[in-house]
Write an enzyme that holds these catalytic residues in place. Structure first.
Site, mmCIF file in Angstrom:
data_model
loop_
_atom_site.group_PDB
_atom_site.id
_atom_site.type_symbol
_atom_site.label_atom_id
_atom_site.label_comp_id
_atom_site.label_asym_id
_atom_site.label_seq_id
_atom_site.Cartn_x
_atom_site.Cartn_y
_atom_site.Cartn_z
ATOM 1 N N ASP A 1 0.864 -1.161 0.000
ATOM 2 C CA ASP A 1 0.000 0.000 0.000
ATOM 3 C C ASP A 1 0.913 1.227 0.000
ATOM 4 O OD1 ASP A 1 -2.286 1.579 0.426
ATOM 5 O OD2 ASP A 1 -1.769 1.704 2.536
ATOM 6 N N ASP B 1 -1.642 -0.493 5.911
ATOM 7 C CA ASP B 1 -1.898 0.005 7.259
ATOM 8 C C ASP B 1 -3.367 0.275 7.543
ATOM 9 O OD1 ASP B 1 -2.043 2.237 5.556
ATOM 10 O OD2 ASP B 1 -1.877 3.524 7.304
ATOM 11 N N ASP C 1 -6.778 -1.953 3.275
ATOM 12 C CA ASP C 1 -5.802 -2.974 2.901
ATOM 13 C C ASP C 1 -6.158 -4.344 3.454
ATOM 14 O OD1 ASP C 1 -4.228 -0.931 1.753
ATOM 15 O OD2 ASP C 1 -3.510 -0.424 3.755
#
Lengths: 1238, 296
Positions: A427, A893, A897
């Site tokens: 990410d 995080d 995700d």
């Protein structure tokens, strides 16, 4: 609610600013009205009447969510079912059941205890994890929100008590408790800002807008009489669509996604909003979007299953042999064995019913040879992994001091998988970047300011100087003219290098000299502003020649935005709130430059700026005439303002290409310089925007404004087009001022970490919900992208309404051509980068184009996917995992995700940020991205080796032991007699061989952690899975079979018939059993000593302790008063101890059984050493200290050539320079050849 | 190399020890069948009235130093059969108080309603051939005490346990025991109760405690009582001396020599190969990235 006039921002009529989209049609088209009530559109919500939803046909779940797998009632049956789905566990259960019947080969406790232990541990682990989830749910469910309870009163209620139809009031910086229909906000025109980080990872704020009809409901008291009915779609996971209508005051109003506030998004910049619950609890779009967390198993574990199957086959086979043998013996021979009294009481040995006896024998044999299938393997591996996890958790080098977090292993059964990762899907926001923009550089009027050198240049210069020195030293010897001539060119050809070297020195000096200054500077640094160039700061710019342009530049920065100033109560300084962190960075920067944006009213903006002539700060008011909004297709934003003198300006900022196209002929003064600077900035991964302005004649403005207003008020499909062309008319003939560069600040150590990971042969994909530009910038900043890379962009064509099939065709063509390009020989050395948009992915992932897409993606050095939804992230991850068969690791995080983290083989969550969803879903959590390097390259590598060695050794020792049991059957007419005492058997896996293997699994390391990091190539051993390949497994099994044969035959022959000591006594079953068992213990423990390459005192203690424990046990056991069928009585002190035969046999057997393995490793080490062996040797002879150049050279060589990463960039730059140098040289040579002097 | 250095001497020593042992083996189960019973050995052995006495002569090949151990060797006798091994009760053997404890002794647990002491198949099938030796018509005494493990006599077989109700059932197995002597003194039983690990086994019968000269002949008068004919087992009488390593067993010596030789050979092979293709320890050129020219 009374309003203070000081709250200026709430008063602003935003509809004036957002001139594009405030006027909307309110009527509902007939076509859409009809579909409500039909399938898929059954939801009805009676606003403010939640009681109607507590029973009857419109009963919907309340707002409590539950992510737990079990509840109190279902826990035991469900988890037991899960446990016994494992074949091995089922087998052991069977064995345990049989052990209490007459068929028992061993005493029941010795079978049941380990099973209970194994299953118990697993269930306890499961229970603990579910317990955590339960608490997490509890925490979320008991958050409070203000709910309307009638009469305009709002009281705090827990989230879980919400029902559909409730009217809630959410205040600033709170999360929405469920999916709400947006009624009204603290802003007069019904706007609110929403942060959707947890949904899609996008960092910029989204604007939501309520219906005009409900605009008036903006006070508590007005909610009192609010009655309306919402009809809308059923719960679904689609975050970006919403279809429904609102029946309010006998009028139907169409609802769109912009009136829906989704759970888990956050209210920002808005004091409060009112909303009606539409979807609650499990119906909310976020929860619908989440997928059940799958239980993950590592590849090694899956392969271990196959080993277990193999062993199971062997088990069945030898059991079959045993039972057939037994029944044959029973039928044909046993009737003659009068001493057995074969009259037929015993069902196991009944000559008259030998087939039945055989069947019973078969069952019994299955249990007897159960040692082949190591139940303790599961226990031990569980223990080993927990201990490994502890080591990972305790690793001080993965401890983040800022957040006081350390790495955490949340699912311990994936430790070894860390050593086999081949692909990382990352990410962006919060993982690679801090979600914080910093103003770094700018180019004003053709001059670049700020930030001297970037790190790549520094690294290049460092490497080049090293080369240079080497070069010099080689020259010194020969000293020929031509070489010094080369040398000369070398030095002059690159002024830039020289400059860089100097710059480096400067930095060094300043670092050492001004430490105190630096500390002071640190404290005063302004968040979002990292600009150090005296040329522009402290009003120094005022003496520059292009001062008016510079001032204009700052004015654009200060005026062309949508931000609002917020006064900080403590420092009296202004902070800014804006749609994106970029704008905040610009505003802060302009404040620092002396153009303080201090007030925004409905139609004006006030700047505190420096007067150029008088050099004093004065306040100036600019009338805001129009605002041309930013959109991703326009890629620019403009404001039209008039200053106090009545001069009208158009101030514009936007993407460079867009701005450059719209410059006036005399506005291109700085274009060339700016362009060069822009590409420099972009290479460094900075986000750039070009700034321009235009002076507009009042007459022209008037004319244009009428067109624009007309366009604005147009209703219907042409509206957008008209607005577009209107803005096109005014945004032209601009004068370029310069460009700014902001950095999306990377987290600490990210580029280095990516560099190391790339060297270890890992591929890194970037999946982000952010815009394409931002994603590409970060790609550059992390060195995932480079300028000499060929970027392949997959985009959808502009026409939106095309049929899906056409879209697919189009994409397929794009993919095919790109794939052809990557495959071409010419492009072998050019790295490719693939940039994909979320919309393309939507088409690609749904269809059969996936495979082609993946083929292309795998061919590219780096892949960046932007604007992807959480679901797509998960889909991409799954696709990569399934199609390439490679081990994937997803790191992120945020809540967006979670899907990807769950889908990947290993999910890593970044802890310490807000929101724990990612961490909760992850298998490992790290406080920082940079710790991934250590987690993978050190711990992953170790754990992989440890676990594979552990499993292989386990298989080995159990085969050795189990087969000796079987061989003995050949001598006992397959009657099922066991050579060993029951207690020996129990102790074998529990004490005598368990500790060394656990020590191996926990403490073994081939090379130290530093060496792991220095030689990333070692990591590839895991990727190629050379330690757990089938050849290795088979090799170990063969080794085990050999060892068992050696042990058995040698002992049997040594003991057959003859007296085994001086007293003439002959060995009986007890002596033979004890001797053979001694041999087994020695052999397996010495084998592990051969396996271990890193000895610690613990391992020595365990290995030699295990062996000595056997003797101690034998002594103690033998000294106990004899009980039934006990075979250990006085065996050691009386019979075996004094007999030299016993010791000689032990010695012989150990040597013989280990000889092949020993020869194998000696041979391999001597002639085909693996990397870790050589490095071990180097370390052992301390060559790394004595011959450090070799050590460093090998380190460098071990790095895999990769196109991505920091060093990849350095390499490319060096290559580029060398190439240039060569060309120059050739040029000079040619000229010198033609000159008459040579 | 080291291994071979250690192994070869051990091998030689143990081989020598084994070679030193003098062993006389005499197989008698077929020769001790009277001519009229040939082909019908089973009825001979089962007929209680037939004369089982048989005499054999043995020649001593080499000087045999005392003690000379007398063994009987049975063949194809599955003393290690699970059913057989389990069929005993150690509790009962240990103390007179536990006479009633016969669990596991099935089917030889009780006879005529009272427990058998010692119970179980093992005791029931006790070997009952007897040997009498004479040298030059002078009887050689065979000492049958001290042939069992001391711990067995002291701890496992009680000195207050007397055979009771033994061999009183419908089927008679092997030897009858003297009901007046405690089990701890009946060492033939104790030896027999130590079940052998393999279907071919020797058990100690007694010790001859005089030296035997080379070429002297011993005559053995044996009573061929034990039924091995029903399962075609061989019976052998063995006289053997011992050395520090035990009886005459070349296997260990040969094994040590073989392994030592193999190690020597391997070590030499390694040395040769190493000389031909040496590799310096820690030589970085063996690292994988140095070996393949293309890098990876």
């Amino acid at each position: 609610m009374p309003r203070t006039s000081g709250r200026n921002k709430g008063k602003v009529r935003w509809s004036k600013l957002y001139s594009f989209s405030c006027l909307r049609t309110d009527t509902v088209e007939d076509a859409t009205a009809q579909q409500f009530g039909g399938p898929g559109f059954t939801r009805v919500a009676f606003c403010n009447q939640p009681n109607l939803h507590k029973k009857g046909p419109f009963r919907y779940p309340n707002n409590s969510i539950s992510m737990t797998k079990y509840n109190f009632v279902t826990f035991l049956p469900k988890s037991l079912f899960e446990q016994f789905r494992r074949v091995a566990n089922l087998y052991f259960l069977l064995a345990a059941v049989l052990s209490v019947t007459s068929l028992a080969a061993f005493s029941p406790p010795s079978v049941i205890a380990p099973l209970v232990f194994v299953v118990g541990i697993s269930i306890a682990k499961e229970a603990l994890e579910d317990w955590h989830r339960f608490f997490q749910d509890l925490k979320v469910n008991s958050r409070t929100v203000k709910v309307h309870v009638g009469n305009g009163d709002f009281v705090d209620k827990p989230w879980k008590a919400l029902h559909v139809g409730d009217v809630v009031k959410v205040v600033k910086n709170d999360y929405f408790p469920c999916d709400l229909l947006f009624l009204s906000s603290s802003y007069d025109d019904g706007l609110c800002y929403v942060e959707t980080m947890n949904l899609d990872g996008e960092t910029n704020l989204k604007i939501k807008r309520c219906l005009e009809a409900t605009l008036a409901l903006d006070h508590d008291i007005e909610i009192k009489n609010f009655i309306a009915t919402i009809r809308c779609e059923d719960p679904n996971p689609n975050l970006y669509s919403f279809v429904g209508n609102l029946e309010f005051e006998n009028q139907l109003h169409a609802l769109s996604p912009s009136q829906v506030l989704l759970r888990d998004s956050k209210l920002r910049n808005t004091d409060y909003v009112y909303g009606v619950v539409i979807f609650s609890g499990m119906d909310t779009k976020v929860v619908q979007n989440s997928t059940a967390s799958p239980s993950k198993r590592s590849r090694i574990e899956k392969k271990m299953d196959y080993i277990i199957y193999l062993l199971f086959t062997v088990l069945v086979l030898i059991s079959l042999i045993s039972s057939i043998g037994s029944s044959l013996f029973t039928q044909y021979d046993m009737k003659d064995w009068w001493y057995l009294d074969p009259s037929g009481h015993d069902p196991l040995f009944n000559p008259k019913k030998s087939p039945l006896s055989g069947a019973l024998q078969f069952v019994k044999a299955l249990i007897l040879y159960g040692y082949l299938i190591p139940i303790s393997l599961y226990v031990s591996i569980e223990v080993v992994k927990v201990l490994q996890a502890m080591f990972i958790n305790r690793d001080i080098q993965m401890y983040d001091e800022e957040t006081c977090n350390s790495a955490e292993t949340r699912t311990s059964n994936l430790n070894e998988e860390l050593g086999q990762v081949e692909m990382i899907l990352s990410d962006k926001t919060g993982t690679l970047t801090c979600n914080q923009m910093e103003f770094i550089k700018c180019s004003v009027a053709g001059v670049s300011y700020g930030g001297a050198l970037n790190e790549v240049d520094l690294a290049v210069s460092k490497r080049m100087t090293v080369d240079l020195e080497k070069y010099l030293s080689t020259i010194e010897g020969s000293g020929s003219i031509s070489q010094s001539f080369d040398m000369f060119q070398f030095s002059i050809s690159d002024n830039s290098i020289q400059k860089a070297v100097k710059g480096e020195d400067n930095i060094k000096n300043s670092n050492i000299g001004n430490e105190i200054y630096a500390r002071v500077g640190k404290e005063s640094t302004i968040k979002g502003f990292n600009f150090k160039d005296e040329g522009l700061l402290n009003k120094n710019w005022i003496d520059k020649p292009q001062v008016s342009d510079i001032a204009m530049f700052f004015r654009v920065l200060a005026l062309c935005h949508t931000g609002i100033p917020v006064e900080d109560d403590e420092t009296r300084k202004l902070n800014y709130e804006a749609e994106s962190p970029e704008e905040v960075a610009f505003l802060i920067a302009s404040q620092e430059f002396g153009f303080k944006f201090c007030k925004r009213t409905q139609s004006a903006m006030v700047l505190k700026e420096l007067d150029l002539s008088s050099r004093v700060e004065i306040e100036r008011e600019y009338k805001l005439l129009n605002l041309l909004e930013f959109s991703s297709s326009r890629k620019r934003m403009s404001v039209i303002v008039s200053d106090e003198d009545g001069q009208i300006f158009l101030l514009c900022k936007g993407a460079d290409s867009i701005i450059f196209d719209r410059l006036a002929n005399d506005g291109k003064l700085y274009q060339e310089a700016t362009n060069a600077h822009l590409s420099d900035y972009a290479e460094d991964g900075l986000r750039t925007l070009a700034l321009a302005y235009r002076r507009i004649e009042p007459a022209e403005y008037k004319k244009w404004n009428s067109i624009f207003t007309q366009a604005k008020t147009t209703i219907g499909p042409e509206r957008e087009k008209l607005l577009e062309s209107a803005s096109e008319m005014i945004e032209r003939d601009m004068f370029l001022l310069g460009a700014v560069a902001v950095e999306d600040k990377l987290q600490k150590g990210v580029p280095e970490c990516i560099d190391k990971l790339a060297q270890a042969g890992l591929k890194i994909w970037l999946l982000t919900g952010d815009k394409q530009e931002t994603a590409i910038n970060i790609g550059f900043a992390c060195s995932l992208l480079r300028h000499d890379m060929q970027q392949i962009h997959l985009n959808l064509k502009k026409e939106v309404n095309k049929h899906e099939k056409v879209l697919k065709e189009d994409i397929l063509v794009q993919i095919e051509t790109a794939y052809q390009a990557t495959c071409q020989e010419v492009n072998k050395d050019t790295p490719f980068a693939l940039v994909v948009d979320g919309k393309v992915l939507e088409v690609v992932l749904q269809s059969d184009v996936r495979f082609q897409f993946l083929q292309l993606a795998v061919n590219c050095a780096s892949v960046i996917c932007c604007r992807v939804s959480p679901k797509q992230k998960a889909m991409i991850t799954r696709l990569v995992k399934d199609y390439t068969g490679k081990t994937t690791l997803a790191i992120g995080d945020g809540a967006n995700d979670v899907g990807m983290i769950q889908a990947a083989d290993i999910g890593v969550g970044i802890s310490g940020m807000e929101g724990m969803q990612a961490v909760m879903a992850s298998d490992f959590s790290l406080p920082q991205f940079r710790f991934l390097e250590r987690l993978l390259i050190v711990h992953g590598h170790w754990c992989y080796k440890r676990i594979s060695k552990t499993i292989l050794y386990f298989v080995y020792k159990n085969i050795v032991f189990g087969l000796t049991l079987f061989y003995y059957q050949l001598y006992t007419s397959f009657s099922g007699e066991v050579l060993y005492d029951d207690w020996y058997m129990v102790l074998f896996n529990v004490i005598l061989t368990s500790l060394p293997v656990i020590a191996l699994g926990v403490l073994e390391q081939d090379v130290s952690s530093d060496v792991c990091l220095q030689f990333p190539a070692l990591y590839q051993q895991g990727q190629r899975n050379i330690y757990f390949s089938w050849t290795r497994i088979i090799g170990w099994i063969v080794n085990a079979v050999y060892a068992s044969l050696a042990i058995f035959t040698l002992t049997i022959y040594a003991y057959s018939n003859f007296a085994f000591q001086k007293e003439g006594m002959v060995g009986d079953i007890a002596h033979l059993g004890a001797t053979m068992y001694t041999c087994v213990i020695w052999a397996v423990n010495c084998q592990i000593a051969l396996v271990i390459s890193h000895f610690t005192w613990i391992k020595h203690l365990f290995i030699w302790g295990s062996i000595s424990f056997w003797y101690i046990f034998l002594l103690i056991y033998g000294a106990l008063p004899p009980i039934d069928l006990q075979r250990g009585f006085r065996v050691l002190p009386e019979a075996l101890g004094p007999s030299p035969m016993y010791w000689l046999v032990t010695f012989l057997v150990v040597i013989v059984s280990l000889l092949p393995y020993f020869v194998h490793i000696v041979f391999q080490r001597q002639f085909y050493p693996m990397d870790d062996h050589v490095i071990q040797e180097i370390k052992h002879y301390r060559k790394d200290v004595t011959d450090s150049t070799m050590w460093l050279r090998e380190q460098k060589k071990s790095k895999k050539k990769s196109h991505i990463g920091f060093s990849g960039r350095v390499d490319a730059k060096i290559r580029y320079w060398k190439e240039q140098l060569r060309q120059k040289k050739q040029l000079i040579h040619r000229s010198s050849a033609s000159s008459p002097f040579f | 190399m080291l291994i071979s250095v250690i192994f070869i001497p051990i091998g030689v020593a143990s081989l020598l020890a084994s070679r030193d042992v003098v062993e006389i083996v005499d197989r008698y189960e077929t020769d001790c069948i009277p001519a009229n019973y040939t082909g019908d050995e089973l009825s001979f052995i089962q007929d209680p009235s037939s004369n089982k006495t048989c005499s054999r002569t043995l020649t001593v090949p080499k000087h045999m130093k005392q003690p000379i151990y007398v063994y009987y060797q049975l063949d194809n006798f599955y003393q290690n059969h699970r059913r057989y091994v389990k069929s005993r009760n150690d509790k009962q053997l240990r103390s007179a108080d536990n006479a009633n404890s016969t669990s596991g002794c099935d089917p030889e647990d009780r006879a005529n309603g009272s427990p058998i002491v010692p119970c179980g198949l093992i005791a029931w099938s006790l070997f009952n051939d007897t040997y009498n030796f004479s040298l030059n018509n002078e009887a050689l005494t065979v000492n049958t005490s001290g042939i069992s493990w001391k711990s067995d006599r002291d701890k496992k077989f009680g000195d207050n346990v007397y055979p009771r109700n033994f061999q009183n059932g419908t089927l008679i197995g092997g030897k009858r025991l003297d009901p007046s002597r405690p089990l701890s003194e009946q060492e033939d039983l104790i030896v027999w109760m130590r079940t052998a690990a393999l279907p071919t086994f020797r058990k100690l019968y007694g010790k001859i405690e005089v030296d035997l000269e080379a070429n002297s002949t011993i005559s053995v008068t044996l009573e061929n009582n034990y039924n091995t004919y029903s399962f075609g087992g061989k019976k052998k009488l063995v006289l053997s001396t011992t050395r520090w390593l035990g009886g005459k067993n070349d296997f260990l010596g040969i094994a040590y020599l073989t392994v030592g030789g193999l190690c020597f050979f391997l070590a030499m092979a390694f040395i040769v190969v190493y000389l031909v293709k040496p590799r310096q320890l820690g030589d970085p050129s063996y690292l994988s990235w140095n070996r393949s020219p293309s890098g990876h």
